[in-house]
Every structure is written in structure tokens, then in C-alpha cells.
Scaffold this motif. Structure first.
Motif, PDB file in Angstrom:
ATOM      1  N   THR A  10      11.288 -14.840  -1.410  1.00  0.00           N
ATOM      2  CA  THR A  10       9.849 -15.389  -1.163  1.00  0.00           C
ATOM      3  C   THR A  10       8.268 -14.751  -1.477  1.00  0.00           C
ATOM      4  N   ARG A  11       7.938 -14.496  -2.321  1.00  0.00           N
ATOM      5  CA  ARG A  11       6.583 -14.288  -3.072  1.00  0.00           C
ATOM      6  C   ARG A  11       5.388 -14.362  -1.517  1.00  0.00           C
ATOM      7  N   VAL A  12       4.522 -13.340  -1.313  1.00  0.00           N
ATOM      8  CA  VAL A  12       4.139 -13.690  -0.443  1.00  0.00           C
ATOM      9  C   VAL A  12       3.000 -12.803  -0.932  1.00  0.00           C
ATOM     10  N   ALA A  13       1.866 -12.969  -0.453  1.00  0.00           N
ATOM     11  CA  ALA A  13       0.778 -12.643  -1.079  1.00  0.00           C
ATOM     12  C   ALA A  13      -0.635 -11.580   0.273  1.00  0.00           C
ATOM     13  N   TYR A  14      -0.691 -11.219   0.421  1.00  0.00           N
ATOM     14  CA  TYR A  14      -1.635 -10.028   1.318  1.00  0.00           C
ATOM     15  C   TYR A  14      -2.583 -10.094   1.737  1.00  0.00           C
ATOM     16  N   PHE A  15      -4.628 -10.518   1.863  1.00  0.00           N
ATOM     17  CA  PHE A  15      -5.427 -10.463   1.742  1.00  0.00           C
ATOM     18  C   PHE A  15      -6.369  -9.912   2.980  1.00  0.00           C
ATOM     19  N   HIS A  16      -6.615  -8.412   2.287  1.00  0.00           N
ATOM     20  CA  HIS A  16      -7.325  -7.145   3.601  1.00  0.00           C
ATOM     21  C   HIS A  16      -8.292  -6.759   2.876  1.00  0.00           C
ATOM     22  N   ASN A  17      -9.414  -7.731   3.438  1.00  0.00           N
ATOM     23  CA  ASN A  17     -11.129  -6.559   3.632  1.00  0.00           C
ATOM     24  C   ASN A  17     -10.949  -5.663   3.802  1.00  0.00           C
ATOM     25  N   LYS A  18     -10.753  -4.211   3.830  1.00  0.00           N
ATOM     26  CA  LYS A  18     -11.338  -3.014   4.800  1.00  0.00           C
ATOM     27  C   LYS A  18     -11.764  -2.909   5.633  1.00  0.00           C
ATOM     28  N   ASP A  19     -13.157  -4.027   5.261  1.00  0.00           N
ATOM     29  CA  ASP A  19     -13.936  -3.980   6.055  1.00  0.00           C
ATOM     30  C   ASP A  19     -14.516  -4.315   7.144  1.00  0.00           C
ATOM     31  N   VAL A  20     -13.850  -5.571   7.474  1.00  0.00           N
ATOM     32  CA  VAL A  20     -13.576  -5.930   8.522  1.00  0.00           C
ATOM     33  C   VAL A  20     -13.306  -6.090   9.522  1.00  0.00           C
ATOM     34  N   GLY A  21     -12.708  -4.564   9.930  1.00  0.00           N
ATOM     35  CA  GLY A  21     -12.896  -4.389  10.920  1.00  0.00           C
ATOM     36  C   GLY A  21     -13.781  -3.615  11.349  1.00  0.00           C
ATOM     37  N   SER A  22     -14.133  -3.092  11.275  1.00  0.00           N
ATOM     38  CA  SER A  22     -15.768  -2.255  11.535  1.00  0.00           C
ATOM     39  C   SER A  22     -17.074  -2.845  12.284  1.00  0.00           C
ATOM     40  N   PHE A  23     -16.980  -4.934  12.351  1.00  0.00           N
ATOM     41  CA  PHE A  23     -17.928  -5.083  12.773  1.00  0.00           C
ATOM     42  C   PHE A  23     -17.621  -5.212  14.485  1.00  0.00           C
ATOM     43  N   HIS A  24     -19.285  -5.619  15.349  1.00  0.00           N
ATOM     44  CA  HIS A  24     -18.544  -5.573  16.590  1.00  0.00           C
ATOM     45  C   HIS A  24     -19.746  -6.747  16.736  1.00  0.00           C
ATOM     46  N   TYR A  25     -19.094  -7.485  17.744  1.00  0.00           N
ATOM     47  CA  TYR A  25     -19.438  -9.403  18.537  1.00  0.00           C
ATOM     48  C   TYR A  25     -20.521  -7.992  19.677  1.00  0.00           C
ATOM     49  N   GLY A  26     -21.637  -7.184  18.742  1.00  0.00           N
ATOM     50  CA  GLY A  26     -22.335  -6.829  20.209  1.00  0.00           C
ATOM     51  C   GLY A  26     -23.291  -8.143  20.545  1.00  0.00           C
ATOM     52  N   VAL A  27     -24.048  -7.690  21.734  1.00  0.00           N
ATOM     53  CA  VAL A  27     -24.789  -8.826  22.663  1.00  0.00           C
ATOM     54  C   VAL A  27     -26.233  -8.669  22.114  1.00  0.00           C
ATOM     55  N   GLU A  69       3.926  -2.355   0.741  1.00  0.00           N
ATOM     56  CA  GLU A  69       5.849  -1.900  -1.005  1.00  0.00           C
ATOM     57  C   GLU A  69       6.000  -3.826  -1.526  1.00  0.00           C
ATOM     58  N   LEU A  70       6.210  -4.898  -0.001  1.00  0.00           N
ATOM     59  CA  LEU A  70       7.226  -5.638   0.249  1.00  0.00           C
ATOM     60  C   LEU A  70       6.749  -6.796  -0.681  1.00  0.00           C
ATOM     61  N   MET A  71       5.413  -6.945  -0.674  1.00  0.00           N
ATOM     62  CA  MET A  71       3.907  -8.075  -0.952  1.00  0.00           C
ATOM     63  C   MET A  71       3.013  -7.386  -1.663  1.00  0.00           C
ATOM     64  N   ASP A  72       2.537  -8.736  -2.683  1.00  0.00           N
ATOM     65  CA  ASP A  72       0.995  -8.594  -3.556  1.00  0.00           C
ATOM     66  C   ASP A  72      -0.024  -7.912  -2.432  1.00  0.00           C
ATOM     67  N   VAL A  73      -0.460  -6.835  -2.339  1.00  0.00           N
ATOM     68  CA  VAL A  73      -1.600  -7.130  -1.758  1.00  0.00           C
ATOM     69  C   VAL A  73      -3.356  -7.092  -2.027  1.00  0.00           C
ATOM     70  N   TYR A  74      -3.792  -7.789  -1.731  1.00  0.00           N
ATOM     71  CA  TYR A  74      -5.397  -8.003  -2.265  1.00  0.00           C
ATOM     72  C   TYR A  74      -6.492  -7.320  -1.643  1.00  0.00           C
ATOM     73  N   CYS A  75      -7.294  -7.276  -1.634  1.00  0.00           N
ATOM     74  CA  CYS A  75      -8.718  -7.174  -1.173  1.00  0.00           C
ATOM     75  C   CYS A  75      -9.423  -7.868  -1.799  1.00  0.00           C
ATOM     76  N   PRO A  76      -9.762  -9.138  -1.438  1.00  0.00           N
ATOM     77  CA  PRO A  76     -10.422 -10.399  -1.019  1.00  0.00           C
ATOM     78  C   PRO A  76     -11.938 -10.161  -1.345  1.00  0.00           C
ATOM     79  N   ARG A  77     -12.378 -10.427  -2.315  1.00  0.00           N
ATOM     80  CA  ARG A  77     -14.033 -11.031  -2.495  1.00  0.00           C
ATOM     81  C   ARG A  77     -14.848 -11.421  -1.310  1.00  0.00           C
ATOM     82  N   MET A  78     -15.827 -11.050  -1.383  1.00  0.00           N
ATOM     83  CA  MET A  78     -16.597 -12.557  -0.076  1.00  0.00           C
ATOM     84  C   MET A  78     -16.798 -13.551  -0.139  1.00  0.00           C
ATOM     85  N   ALA A  79     -16.670 -14.421  -0.200  1.00  0.00           N
ATOM     86  CA  ALA A  79     -17.029 -16.485   0.051  1.00  0.00           C
ATOM     87  C   ALA A  79     -18.736 -16.009  -0.956  1.00  0.00           C
TER      88      ALA A  79
END
Ligand code: ZL4
Ligand code: CA
Ligand code: ZN
Length: 399
Positions: A10-27, A69-79
Motif C-alpha cells: 500500500t502506498r501511503v503519503a504523509y503530510f506534515h508541516n513542522k510549524d503546525v505544532g507551535s500554535f497556541h489557542y490562547g485566549v 521510512e515506509l511512506m512518502d513524507v511531504y511538507c505541504p504548502r499553505m492553502a
């Protein structure tokens, strides 16, 4: 590390943008102060329950288990803004683009409420970029499936199912799922949307309520006072979409066997009757036991069994994240589900190289014991009756 994945093609592609984890839902005010370090901000009393840091934790496990190592890893662009306008209203998109913690109490004080901003959907630093990052990943994943050179695409930062065309809702600002499905509809005849987040997938249901080209199925907790309050079995779609919206309302504490059997029974019938050409699976991890907002009793294995069932059909598949508020378990769950999609076997011991190993104490296991906090309030009779109601609805799909 190919030894952990002996036979699968099975071919699997994984989309991860490293910046996404550094945002905070601050109030609002004081955001800067509480956001400096995740360890400070991610404490129960001060923080919003939605923590994008869980995406960094998930990716860290994926990498340390060697799954990249088992899938294609992409750093996707922003919409792009134009892409968001494919579903969202221009007034709302303009607001999203302009709103900041600095202008929120002056220029935009009057309109925050119009777009349903508040405690659930706060203004925070980088909100516009955050939306474009998680949505860009879902769109890139959908586009990859449209090119038909990949069987499975994954974006754990997507799955924000409550956002409406005209407003934010339930921690969701842009509905990346609706946008991804609209992309898929350009190349595929019938899209099946499945939602195992503990909340009702109301935004996606509403967007496709009147069409038979998208069938939506949501499993969720349905009790008075539980967000968003929709998702009864009587919501079946309308016009051309009548019978193409399915809701599986559940009570607290549902266990592994009841949930997986119910899921298998209903989804197999949906698949046989609807014959989808592509599937979008929202894997909200707030249906796990011990979730901070949820009240189900699912183990990570059972949650992953739902993914396994859908994968076994070998229909093109877009896998998305969603809710999940006990973040060490969210990361475990989505790393495990990545391995499920790859037919890889992961050792139960969390890899010791992880920079975030502390999050997985005290057991440092991939599959901790999550069960036992709430009683199962779903009786066998309830679930049998529910299945009958849904099967009756599905009979309308033939002919
Ligand atoms: C919080 O502690 O049920 C937001 C939200 C912020 C920090 C400081 C503010 C304290 C729990 C939730 C006051 C918070 C009051 N902070 C929030 C009717 C509600 C009105 C808002 O998984 N209050 C609304 C939304 C749900 C409601 C669930 C699930 C998303 C998804 C996909 C969205 N909203 C009552 C709550 C806190 C907070 C603590 C909270 N909000 C829990 N449940 C909700 O389906 C991603
Ligand atoms: Ca759901
Ligand atoms: Zn949820």
C-alpha cells in the motif's frame, strides 16, 4: 526498518508541516505570557483544551518509530485565500485574515460574536497561518489522491469538522474536510465521509446535506448539553441528499467490543450499499478512554481497529485527525494508526530517543490501559435498536 513491514505494498503519503505544532489557542490578553513554553501553557487550569503541540508529539513518535521510512513524507504548502473561498464566505475569510490579538478589542470588537469567536474559538497569534497550514495539508493530500498515484494520504493536523461556511465553531475555524471533499468530487463520483471523533461532525454534514454525492456518517456522544447538540438519527439529509446522512448517537462509556462491532456492522452495510469511490476518515482521538473532554472508553487498539476495517476495503482513503485532548494519548493513537495504515508492527515500548519521552510516563508504552473510568451506558438493546434504525434508513439507498 523494512523488517517491520514485510508484505504490504500500500502506498501511503504523509503530510506534515513542522510549524503546525507551535500554535497556541490562547485566549486574548496575556497570550504572550502563557505561550512561551508548551510546558507552562499546556497545563489544565490555564489552557484551552485544543493543543496543536499534540501534532509535534505525534510526528515525533512517527519519526522515532521509523515510520517515515515506509511512506512518502511531504511538507505541504499553505492553502491560499482563494482555496478557502471555495467553501467559506468572503466576509468570514476577510475577518480571519485580518483579526489579531492586538486589534481584536478595538477594530473588531463588534464583529467577533458574529463569527462565533469567544472561549471555544479564541483569537490567537498566527491564527490565519494556522488555518492555512492545516487546510493546505488536507488539500495537498486530497490532490494527491485525485492524481491516483497514492492509495492512502494522511494529515493528522486536519479534521476540523465543526467550522461553518460563515463562522467558526468548536475549536474549528476553517473546514478543511469540506474543502478536501470538494476537491475529491472533481475526480471521484461518490465520497464517503466517516467521523469517529466523539463530537458530531455537524459542519461536514451540513455542507453536504442535500447531495447524494457525499454520504456522511458520524459516530458521537449524544446527550443533552453535549456539544454541538446535533446528530440524532432523524437527521438523514434532504432533497437529493435524503438518506445520505447517517448519525450514530451514543451514550457515555461505550467499550471496545460494542463500538468496534457497531462500527463494523454499520460501515460494512454503508459501503456495500453506497459503493464509495473514495473515503475520508476523520479519526478524532477524543473518543479514547480518559480523554479530557470525551467520555467514551475506547482503547487505542479499538480506535485503530476502525481504521483497519476501512483500510481493508482497499478504496482510496484520506485519513485526518480531529479532536483529542489528553495529548500523550492522541500522539500514541495517531502514531499507532499510521502504523496500521502501513501494515507495520510497532513495539509497545516508546522509542527512547524521543525528545518528548516525558509525555509518555510512567509506563512509556504505546498501548497504556485507558479503560475503566465511566460505566457503559449503552445497553445491548440500545445498540441493537440503533442498528435496526440505521439499516432501515440504508434500505432506501437501493434503486
Ligand atoms: C474551553 O478551559 O460546549 C475554552 C473550552 C477555553 C480556557 C479559559 C476559558 C474558560 C472547555 C472547553 C471558560 C470556558 C467555557 N478554556 C467554554 C457551550 C460552551 C461555551 C464555551 O473535537 N464554554 C460550548 C466545544 C465545546 C461547548 C467542543 C470539540 C471539537 C472537536 C473537533 C469542540 N463547547 C461550553 C464551554 C477552557 C475550556 C474548557 C470546551 N468547549 C469543552 N467542550 C467545549 O470535535 C476538533
Ligand atoms: Ca463523530
Ligand atoms: Zn471532538
Amino acid at each position: 526498518s523494512t523488517h517491520i513491514r514485510p508484505h504490504s505494498k500500500t502506498r501511503v503519503a504523509y503530510f506534515h508541516n513542522k510549524d503546525v505544532g507551535s500554535f497556541h489557542y490562547g485566549v486574548g490578553t496575556g497570550v504572550g505570557a502563557v505561550c512561551k513554553g508548551a510546558s507552562v501553557y499546556d497545563t489544565k487550569k490555564t489552557g484551552h483544551p485544543m493543543k496543536p503541540h499534540r501534532l509535534t508529539l505525534t510526528n515525533d513518535l512517527v519519526i522515532n518509530y521509523g515510520l517515515h521510512e515506509l511512506m512518502d513524507v511531504y511538507c505541504p504548502r499553505m492553502a491560499t485565500e482563494a482555496e478557502l473561498l471555495e467553501f467559506h464566505e468572503s466576509d468570514y475569510v476577510n475577518f480571519l485574515k485580518k483579526i489579531t490579538p492586538q486589534n481584536r478589542d478595538t477594530e473588531f470588537a463588534d464583529v467577533l460574536g458574529n463569527f462565533n469567536f469567544g472561549d471555544d474559538c479564541p483569537v490567537f497569534d498566527g491564527l490565519w497561518d494556522f488555518c492555512r497550514i492545516y487546510t493546505g495539508a488536507s488539500l495537498a493530500a486530497a490532490q494527491k489522491l485525485c492524481m491516483k498515484d497514492m492509495e492512502i494520504c494522511v494529515n493528522w493536523s486536519g479534521g476540523l469538522h465543526h467550522a461553518k461556511s460563515y463562522e467558526a465553531s468548536g475549536f474549528c475555524y476553517v473546514n478543511d474536510i469540506v474543502l478536501a471533499i470538494r476537491q475529491l468530487l472533481k475526480y471521484y463520483v461518490r465520497v464517503l465521509y466517516i467521523d469517529i471523533d466523539i463530537h458530531h461532525g455537524d459542519g461536514v454534514q451540513e455542507a453536504f446535506y442535500c447531495t447524494d454525492r457525499v454520504m456522511t456518517v458520524s459516530f458521537h456522544k449524544y446527550e443533552p448539553g453535549f456539544f454541538p447538540g446535533t446528530g440524532d438519527t432523524t437527521e438523514i439529509g434532504s432533497e437529493l441528499g435524503k438518506y445520505y446522512s447517517i448519525n450514530v448517537p451514543l451514550k457515555n462509556g461505550i467499550d471496545d467490543d460494542s463500538y468496534v462491532n457497531l462500527f463494523r456492522t454499520i460501515m460494512t452495510e454503508v459501503k456495500d450499499r453506497y459503493q464509495p469511490s473514495v473515503i475520508v476518515l476523520q479519526c478524532g482521538a477524543d473518543s479514547l478512554g480518559l480523554d479530557r473532554l470525551g467520555a467514551f472508553n475506547l482503547s487505542i487498539k479499538a480506535h485503530g481497529d476502525c481504521v483497519k476495517i476501512i483500510k481493508s476495503w482497499q478504496i482510496p482513503l484520506l485519513v485526518l485527525g480531529g479532536g483529542g485532548y489528553t495529548i500523550h494519548n492522541v500522539a500514541r493513537c495517531w502514531a499507532y494508526e499510521t502504523s496500521v495504515l502501513l501494515d507495520a508492527n510497532l513495539p509497545n515500548e516508546i522509542p527512547g530517543e524521543s525528545k518528548y519521552l516525558d509525555f509518555f510516563e510512567p509506563d512509556y508504552k504505546l498501548h497504556p490501559h485507558l479503560v475503566g473510568r465511566v460505566d457503559n451506558q449503552n445497553t445491548k438493546t440500545d445498540l441493537k435498536r440503533l442498528t435496526e434504525v440505521i439499516f432501515e434508513q440504508l434500505r432506501h439507498l437501493d434503486g
